[in-house]
Write an enzyme that holds these catalytic residues in place. Structure first.
Site, PDB file in Angstrom:
ATOM      1  N   LYS A   9      37.035  80.325  52.663  1.00 34.35           N
ATOM      2  CA  LYS A   9      37.400  81.439  51.793  1.00 34.35           C
ATOM      3  C   LYS A   9      36.314  82.535  51.825  1.00 34.35           C
ATOM      4  O   LYS A   9      35.133  82.238  51.965  1.00 34.35           O
ATOM      5  CB  LYS A   9      37.526  80.905  50.365  1.00 34.35           C
ATOM      6  CG  LYS A   9      37.885  81.926  49.311  1.00 34.35           C
ATOM      7  CD  LYS A   9      38.035  81.230  47.971  1.00 34.35           C
ATOM      8  CE  LYS A   9      38.181  82.225  46.838  1.00 34.35           C
ATOM      9  NZ  LYS A   9      36.956  83.006  46.589  1.00 34.35           N
ATOM     10  N   LYS A  14      29.921  81.357  54.043  1.00 35.45           N
ATOM     11  CA  LYS A  14      29.976  81.012  55.475  1.00 35.45           C
ATOM     12  C   LYS A  14      28.815  81.633  56.239  1.00 35.45           C
ATOM     13  O   LYS A  14      28.179  80.961  57.048  1.00 35.45           O
ATOM     14  CB  LYS A  14      31.285  81.529  56.114  1.00 35.45           C
ATOM     15  CG  LYS A  14      32.521  80.841  55.673  1.00 35.45           C
ATOM     16  CD  LYS A  14      33.745  81.440  56.339  1.00 35.45           C
ATOM     17  CE  LYS A  14      33.955  82.904  55.987  1.00 35.45           C
ATOM     18  NZ  LYS A  14      34.195  83.152  54.564  1.00 35.45           N
ATOM     19  N   LYS A  40      33.309  93.118  58.725  1.00 30.11           N
ATOM     20  CA  LYS A  40      32.232  93.455  57.783  1.00 30.11           C
ATOM     21  C   LYS A  40      30.849  93.330  58.435  1.00 30.11           C
ATOM     22  O   LYS A  40      29.863  93.800  57.891  1.00 30.11           O
ATOM     23  CB  LYS A  40      32.301  92.559  56.548  1.00 30.11           C
ATOM     24  CG  LYS A  40      33.489  92.901  55.639  1.00 30.11           C
ATOM     25  CD  LYS A  40      33.346  92.322  54.240  1.00 30.11           C
ATOM     26  CE  LYS A  40      33.224  90.816  54.193  1.00 30.11           C
ATOM     27  NZ  LYS A  40      34.430  90.103  54.658  1.00 30.11           N
ATOM     28  N   ASP A 125      40.058  84.396  55.905  1.00 28.57           N
ATOM     29  CA  ASP A 125      41.357  83.785  56.124  1.00 28.57           C
ATOM     30  C   ASP A 125      41.820  84.034  57.552  1.00 28.57           C
ATOM     31  O   ASP A 125      41.548  85.076  58.114  1.00 28.57           O
ATOM     32  CB  ASP A 125      42.363  84.360  55.137  1.00 28.57           C
ATOM     33  CG  ASP A 125      41.999  83.989  53.714  1.00 28.57           C
ATOM     34  OD1 ASP A 125      42.125  82.810  53.378  1.00 28.57           O
ATOM     35  OD2 ASP A 125      41.549  84.881  52.959  1.00 28.57           O
TER      36      ASP A 125
END
Lengths: 270, 346
Positions: A9, A14, A40, A125
């Site tokens: 998520k 991460k 990003k 996702d």
């Protein structure tokens, strides 16, 4: 060469986990390549001491594919970890998924996909086929799910299990679920819950990263925990994770849960 | 009059929305159509339109331009490539530019309308034509016609009758138009514009003036309705098929235009009688219908013609196959009878 991908998520940690994992792996004398697969572009920032490196897609956009070389996109960060950011289009236009595919093709052309371990850090996702790219075509063979004990985080992890299950059923697919990493929020019985979730989806809990203030401090100092506070317990956690991942041979095809199953699982750990 | 068998039913398998729209926009002869997508979409359609034009003795090069998107345009968005293409096309001698979208640009979400709304010095009209959204060739035709109709302003009505949505790719497009023109002339009604067949962009301004619109085919009803609400023009939903269908058409046009159609119907009935008399030699033949056409209207028209000539239609062993074609008007029936004669007397 070991190729692993971290999925989970958005905002679950991460990139922090990937960067610390890469740093810990590099301490073992391994040649590490970390590829941020998120428009990003902040996956490798802590390895690069706060620097946003130019992304593959930025360079393709400004210079054209033909002019881009490996030296333009690959940067040496902490302890010689090689860092690449895929990047993508401006928010709200174009197709970021196709950008990931194009990045992989370019890295393939450069012969950049080598070393002892490649760590793919993929956005939250698996919204389309493009973001499943690291799981396909024999790139990442080991998928690690990063999740906390929160329901929405488990829900996202469960969804990614569906993608892995679908992709692993393809004839030439080498992609498997390698384990679940619990990046804890600090809720009670969190480790137990995530371990049980991992078991239910036919995998196992490979690492538990407790919540610790040092992670924020390291980030504010633009470093990984490994570099900022090498003697800390948190750094040791990442080293343990790195060791377990290197020794891990348990690769499975996941069995995703139905939503009510997932909810009652979370409920039973209140 | 052509006796060549027609390549019928261009609607087989639904077709592509983009191709349908292009069959309309490329008939605005002083405008250009930009296909916003990869080059292949333009090439494929260029070939089809060019070849079909040649088949109809129209050596017109369709004014198609591609925004020629490549992978990077897909990743970063194709809007600037489109803007550049419109800019370049607007410098040519064109009165308007149509911009048609393709599957890939609607997948990545290019805002085609916003790009078209910028200032280029010529009208730029977007038509959304991504095929994967499930539309067919007919939907493309309708979307293009409605987009074009949106340019025209309501004006005072005259006595003209417009022809709407001719099938520009069908082999008999000119013959079918000639037949409608003949029927209108019989009623003393002047023809308005052919919307859209070999039209100049400025002529679209006259669209709202007609007292009646005649649609080529009932699939154009959404267009008929749009024109009705925009200009208050009533419409007839199809060209006529078969002998009685042609008479009914004359009556319906006359009634809608509030004129007396009885004289015209009398003349037409007499003409139909003469034609049937000319083909009396086919009477008492045994025939079976053949050909690719499956629409009930064409079969009805064929059956009615066979009955009038006392041709027995059935699947007996002695039956000769005769072709059924979508026939427009009395002239269409006559063409079909020529083909039947060739088959029955072969």
């Amino acid at each position: 060469m070991k190729q692993i991908a971290l999925y989970g998520k958005g905002g679950i940690g991460k990139s922090t986990t990937s960067a610390n994992l890469s740093a810990a792996l590099s301490e073992r004398g391994l040649d590490i390549l970390q590829i941020g697969c998120d428009p990003k572009r902040d996956s490798t920032r802590m390895l690069m001491h706060g620097r946003f490196i130019p992304t593959v897609m930025d360079l393709v956009r400004t210079q054209g594919d033909a002019a881009v070389t490996l030296a333009d996109v690959e940067f040496k960060g902490y302890n010689n970890v090689r860092c690449v950011e895929a990047g993508g289009p401006e928010p709200g236009v174009g197709c970021a998924g196709r950008g990931i595919i194009a990045t992989f093709q370019l890295l393939e052309k450069f012969g950049a996909l080598n070393g002892d371990v490649i760590v793919y850090d993929v956005l939250g996702d698996v919204v389309c086929g493009g973001f499943a790219m690291p799981m396909r075509e024999g790139y990442a063979q080991e998928i690690y799910l990063v999740t906390s004990g929160e329901l929405m985080s488990l829900y996202a992890a469960n969804n990614i299990c569906k993608a892995i299950k679908r992709l692993s059923s393809r004839v030439k697919s080498k992609c498997r679920l390698a384990g679940v990493i619990c990046n804890a929020k600090g809720q009670p019985r969190e480790e137990e819950l995530v371990a049980e979730f991992a078991r239910r989806v036919n995998s196992s809990l490979i690492g538990f990263i407790p919540r610790d203030r040092v992670v924020q401090l390291a980030e504010l100092n633009k470093k990984t925990v490994i570099e900022y506070e090498p003697a800390s317990a948190q750094a040791e956690c990442y080293r343990t994770l790195a060791l377990r991942i290197m020794e891990n041979t348990s690769l499975t095809i996941p069995t995703p849960l139905e939503i009510d199953e997932l909810e009652s699982l979370a409920y039973s750990f209140i | 009059m052509s006796l060549k068998a027609s390549p019928t039913l261009s609607s087989r398998s639904g077709g592509c929305t983009l191709t349908g729209a292009l069959s309309v926009t490329t008939h605005v002869r002083d405008a250009a159509s930009i296909i916003h997508g990869p080059k292949g979409c333009a090439h494929h359609n260029f070939s089809l339109l060019h070849a079909t034009g040649l088949d109809n003795d129209l050596a017109v090069i369709p004014a198609l331009v591609s925004s020629a998107l490549a992978e990077n345009d897909i990743v970063f968005g194709g809007e600037e490539a489109l803007a550049r293409t419109i800019q370049a096309v607007s410098l040519r001698d064109v009165s308007a530019v149509f911009v048609l979208s393709t599957c890939i640009v609607d997948t990545i979400g290019d805002d085609v309308e916003a790009v078209c709304a910028r200032e280029y010095g010529v009208p730029v009209i977007p038509v959304s034509t991504a095929g994967f959204l499930g539309g067919t060739f007919h939907d493309g035709v309708n979307k293009a016609l409605i987009s074009l109709a949106g340019i025209a302003q309501p004006i005072e009505h005259d006595r003209n009758v417009n022809i709407i949505g001719e099938m520009n790719l069908e082999y008999e497009v000119e013959e079918n138009y000639a037949e409608i023109l003949r029927l209108l002339t019989l009623l003393g009604l002047p023809a308005g514009i052919r919307f859209v067949h070999t039209l100049k962009f400025d002529e679209i301004g006259m669209l709202g003036a007609a007292q009646l619109n005649i649609l080529r085919d009932p699939s154009l009803v959404p267009v008929g309705e749009f024109l009705k609400s925009r200009f208050g023009t009533p419409y007839i939903s199809s060209f006529p098929h078969g002998l009685s269908g042609t008479l009914a058409f004359l009556k319906s046009v006359a009634d809608t235009c509030k004129i007396d159609g009885s004289r015209a119907m009398g003349i037409e009935r007499a003409l139909q009688g003469e034609i049937l008399a000319d083909f009396a030699d086919l009477g008492e033949s045994r025939a079976v219908f053949s050909g690719p056409v499956s629409d009930p209207v064409s079969f009805q028209a064929a059956q009615e013609t066979a009955d009038a000539l006392h041709i027995q239609v059935g699947k007996d062993s002695g039956s000769t196959p005769v072709p059924v074609h979508p026939v427009v008007g009395t002239a269409g029936v006559k063409r079909m009878l020529h083909r039947w004669r060739r088959a029955l007397h072969a």
